[in-house]
Design a protein around this motif. Structure first.
Motif, PDB file in Angstrom:
ATOM      1  N   GLU A 129       0.827  -1.215   0.000  1.00  0.00           N
ATOM      2  CA  GLU A 129       0.000   0.000   0.000  1.00  0.00           C
ATOM      3  C   GLU A 129       0.858   1.261   0.000  1.00  0.00           C
ATOM      4  O   GLU A 129       0.552   2.227  -0.715  1.00  0.00           O
ATOM      5  CB  GLU A 129      -0.922   0.006   1.216  1.00  0.00           C
ATOM      6  N   GLU A 130       1.917   1.269   0.792  1.00  0.00           N
ATOM      7  CA  GLU A 130       2.779   2.453   0.892  1.00  0.00           C
ATOM      8  C   GLU A 130       3.413   2.771  -0.466  1.00  0.00           C
ATOM      9  O   GLU A 130       3.359   3.919  -0.926  1.00  0.00           O
ATOM     10  CB  GLU A 130       3.883   2.242   1.934  1.00  0.00           C
ATOM     11  N   GLU A 131       4.011   1.762  -1.089  1.00  0.00           N
ATOM     12  CA  GLU A 131       4.651   1.998  -2.382  1.00  0.00           C
ATOM     13  C   GLU A 131       3.636   2.418  -3.433  1.00  0.00           C
ATOM     14  O   GLU A 131       3.879   3.337  -4.218  1.00  0.00           O
ATOM     15  CB  GLU A 131       5.408   0.755  -2.852  1.00  0.00           C
ATOM     16  N   SER A 132       2.485   1.762  -3.436  1.00  0.00           N
ATOM     17  CA  SER A 132       1.444   2.099  -4.409  1.00  0.00           C
ATOM     18  C   SER A 132       0.974   3.541  -4.242  1.00  0.00           C
ATOM     19  O   SER A 132       0.803   4.270  -5.227  1.00  0.00           O
ATOM     20  CB  SER A 132       0.267   1.130  -4.259  1.00  0.00           C
ATOM     21  N   GLY A 133       0.782   3.967  -2.999  1.00  0.00           N
ATOM     22  CA  GLY A 133       0.323   5.330  -2.734  1.00  0.00           C
ATOM     23  C   GLY A 133       1.323   6.376  -3.188  1.00  0.00           C
ATOM     24  O   GLY A 133       0.951   7.384  -3.824  1.00  0.00           O
ATOM     25  N   PHE A 134       2.595   6.164  -2.899  1.00  0.00           N
ATOM     26  CA  PHE A 134       3.605   7.141  -3.324  1.00  0.00           C
ATOM     27  C   PHE A 134       3.835   7.080  -4.833  1.00  0.00           C
ATOM     28  O   PHE A 134       4.069   8.120  -5.455  1.00  0.00           O
ATOM     29  CB  PHE A 134       4.912   6.964  -2.550  1.00  0.00           C
ATOM     30  N   TYR A 135       3.749   5.909  -5.419  1.00  0.00           N
ATOM     31  CA  TYR A 135       3.859   5.804  -6.879  1.00  0.00           C
ATOM     32  C   TYR A 135       2.744   6.626  -7.540  1.00  0.00           C
ATOM     33  O   TYR A 135       2.991   7.387  -8.474  1.00  0.00           O
ATOM     34  CB  TYR A 135       3.774   4.332  -7.308  1.00  0.00           C
ATOM     35  N   SER A 136       1.536   6.490  -7.014  1.00  0.00           N
ATOM     36  CA  SER A 136       0.391   7.231  -7.541  1.00  0.00           C
ATOM     37  C   SER A 136       0.600   8.738  -7.396  1.00  0.00           C
ATOM     38  O   SER A 136       0.301   9.515  -8.316  1.00  0.00           O
ATOM     39  CB  SER A 136      -0.884   6.798  -6.819  1.00  0.00           C
ATOM     40  N   MET A 137       1.140   9.167  -6.258  1.00  0.00           N
ATOM     41  CA  MET A 137       1.364  10.592  -6.056  1.00  0.00           C
ATOM     42  C   MET A 137       2.434  11.120  -7.013  1.00  0.00           C
ATOM     43  O   MET A 137       2.299  12.228  -7.547  1.00  0.00           O
ATOM     44  CB  MET A 137       1.751  10.899  -4.608  1.00  0.00           C
ATOM     45  N   VAL A 138       3.482  10.345  -7.245  1.00  0.00           N
ATOM     46  CA  VAL A 138       4.501  10.742  -8.218  1.00  0.00           C
ATOM     47  C   VAL A 138       3.857  10.930  -9.580  1.00  0.00           C
ATOM     48  O   VAL A 138       4.088  11.941 -10.264  1.00  0.00           O
ATOM     49  CB  VAL A 138       5.651   9.700  -8.295  1.00  0.00           C
ATOM     50  N   LYS A 139       3.037   9.974  -9.999  1.00  0.00           N
ATOM     51  CA  LYS A 139       2.393  10.055 -11.316  1.00  0.00           C
ATOM     52  C   LYS A 139       1.468  11.274 -11.403  1.00  0.00           C
ATOM     53  O   LYS A 139       1.432  11.961 -12.432  1.00  0.00           O
ATOM     54  CB  LYS A 139       1.616   8.775 -11.630  1.00  0.00           C
ATOM     55  N   LYS A 140       0.724  11.556 -10.338  1.00  0.00           N
ATOM     56  CA  LYS A 140      -0.140  12.735 -10.334  1.00  0.00           C
ATOM     57  C   LYS A 140       0.672  14.009 -10.485  1.00  0.00           C
ATOM     58  O   LYS A 140       0.312  14.896 -11.264  1.00  0.00           O
ATOM     59  CB  LYS A 140      -0.964  12.792  -9.043  1.00  0.00           C
ATOM     60  N   LEU A 141       1.765  14.113  -9.738  1.00  0.00           N
ATOM     61  CA  LEU A 141       2.593  15.320  -9.813  1.00  0.00           C
ATOM     62  C   LEU A 141       3.259  15.456 -11.182  1.00  0.00           C
ATOM     63  O   LEU A 141       3.415  16.569 -11.689  1.00  0.00           O
ATOM     64  CB  LEU A 141       3.636  15.332  -8.694  1.00  0.00           C
ATOM     65  N   GLU A 142       3.623  14.334 -11.789  1.00  0.00           N
ATOM     66  CA  GLU A 142       4.178  14.395 -13.145  1.00  0.00           C
ATOM     67  C   GLU A 142       3.129  14.916 -14.133  1.00  0.00           C
ATOM     68  O   GLU A 142       3.442  15.735 -15.000  1.00  0.00           O
ATOM     69  CB  GLU A 142       4.673  13.011 -13.579  1.00  0.00           C
ATOM     70  N   ARG A 143       1.892  14.448 -13.995  1.00  0.00           N
ATOM     71  CA  ARG A 143       0.819  14.913 -14.894  1.00  0.00           C
ATOM     72  C   ARG A 143       0.470  16.375 -14.640  1.00  0.00           C
ATOM     73  O   ARG A 143       0.176  17.122 -15.569  1.00  0.00           O
ATOM     74  CB  ARG A 143      -0.435  14.043 -14.722  1.00  0.00           C
ATOM     75  N   ILE A 144       0.510  16.781 -13.385  1.00  0.00           N
ATOM     76  CA  ILE A 144       0.186  18.165 -13.027  1.00  0.00           C
ATOM     77  C   ILE A 144       1.180  19.127 -13.646  1.00  0.00           C
ATOM     78  O   ILE A 144       0.796  20.195 -14.139  1.00  0.00           O
ATOM     79  CB  ILE A 144       0.155  18.318 -11.479  1.00  0.00           C
ATOM     80  N   GLY A 145       2.452  18.769 -13.618  1.00  0.00           N
ATOM     81  CA  GLY A 145       3.479  19.656 -14.179  1.00  0.00           C
ATOM     82  C   GLY A 145       3.447  21.016 -13.513  1.00  0.00           C
ATOM     83  O   GLY A 145       3.531  21.116 -12.288  1.00  0.00           O
ATOM     84  N   ASP A 146       3.285  22.047 -14.300  1.00  0.00           N
ATOM     85  CA  ASP A 146       3.285  23.418 -13.797  1.00  0.00           C
ATOM     86  C   ASP A 146       1.883  23.984 -13.581  1.00  0.00           C
ATOM     87  O   ASP A 146       1.727  25.194 -13.416  1.00  0.00           O
ATOM     88  CB  ASP A 146       4.050  24.327 -14.760  1.00  0.00           C
ATOM     89  N   SER A 147       0.874  23.145 -13.568  1.00  0.00           N
ATOM     90  CA  SER A 147      -0.505  23.612 -13.409  1.00  0.00           C
ATOM     91  C   SER A 147      -0.802  23.940 -11.946  1.00  0.00           C
ATOM     92  O   SER A 147      -1.011  23.047 -11.124  1.00  0.00           O
ATOM     93  CB  SER A 147      -1.498  22.553 -13.905  1.00  0.00           C
ATOM     94  N   ALA A 148      -0.838  25.226 -11.639  1.00  0.00           N
ATOM     95  CA  ALA A 148      -1.108  25.668 -10.269  1.00  0.00           C
ATOM     96  C   ALA A 148      -2.495  25.230  -9.812  1.00  0.00           C
ATOM     97  O   ALA A 148      -2.679  24.828  -8.657  1.00  0.00           O
ATOM     98  CB  ALA A 148      -0.969  27.188 -10.165  1.00  0.00           C
ATOM     99  N   GLY A 149      -3.465  25.263 -10.710  1.00  0.00           N
ATOM    100  CA  GLY A 149      -4.825  24.858 -10.353  1.00  0.00           C
ATOM    101  C   GLY A 149      -4.908  23.384  -9.986  1.00  0.00           C
ATOM    102  O   GLY A 149      -5.569  23.013  -9.020  1.00  0.00           O
ATOM    103  N   ALA A 150      -4.219  22.546 -10.746  1.00  0.00           N
ATOM    104  CA  ALA A 150      -4.220  21.109 -10.455  1.00  0.00           C
ATOM    105  C   ALA A 150      -3.481  20.829  -9.140  1.00  0.00           C
ATOM    106  O   ALA A 150      -3.911  19.972  -8.350  1.00  0.00           O
ATOM    107  CB  ALA A 150      -3.600  20.335 -11.606  1.00  0.00           C
TER     108      ALA A 150
END
Length: 171
Positions: A129-150
């Protein structure tokens, strides 16, 4: 009876769980400096979880009449080039935790210490669960990029996280 080798490994892991907690508290402080209160909350909850993990080792070792040793640890990192780098660091750290947990679980299995193997099974599941949760957060932040709203939206989502000790985690 728990072998001396496993007792040593569990004492070291208990210390590493405290170290992990301090890493996440340092990350919460970094997020506060970035004015991201949801991330602060997320990492403070992560701190609580890691302390719970350490205390669970403590309780098991007392219950099985093992010698508990409170070991020290190094100071955690407290700055990162970016939020994404920090979360990647957290994921890498959880991978280290997983390898350490697996080593204890494997040793217990090799020694046919069924009680400790059963105890460690909870940690094996937890690390998935721990690895999956942080992996998901990394992917979200990669998709967000420079989007302040996201980023604002993710921060708002993370503000909702609370720590509730699992009832299935009793020692």
């Amino acid at each position: 009876m728990v072998s001396d080798k496993i007792v040593q490994m569990m004492n070291e892991q208990m210390s590493f769980e405290h170290y992990s907690a301090h890493i996440y508290l340092a990350m919460a402080a970094y997020c506060a400096e970035q004015d991201l209160p949801g991330f602060v909350n997320f990492f403070r909850v992560q701190f609580e979880e890691e302390e719970f993990h350490a205390n669970r080792f403590f309780d098991y070792m007392l219950k099985t009449h093992c010698r508990v040793k409170m070991l020290g640890f190094e100071n955690p990192q407290f700055t990162w080039p970016s939020l994404l780098d920090m979360v990647r660091h957290a994921l890498d750290h959880e991978k280290i935790v997983t390898s350490r947990i697996n080593a204890i679980a494997n040793e217990a299995a090799d020694e046919k210490d069924n009680a400790t193997a059963n105890f460690m099974a909870w940690y094996v599941d937890e690390q998935t669960e721990e690895e999956s949760g942080f992996y998901s957060m990394v992917k979200k932040l990669e998709r967000i990029g420079d989007s302040a709203g996201a980023l604002y939206q993710l921060d708002k989502e993370l503000a909702m996280r609370v720590f509730t000790p699992p009832t299935s985690a009793a020692v």
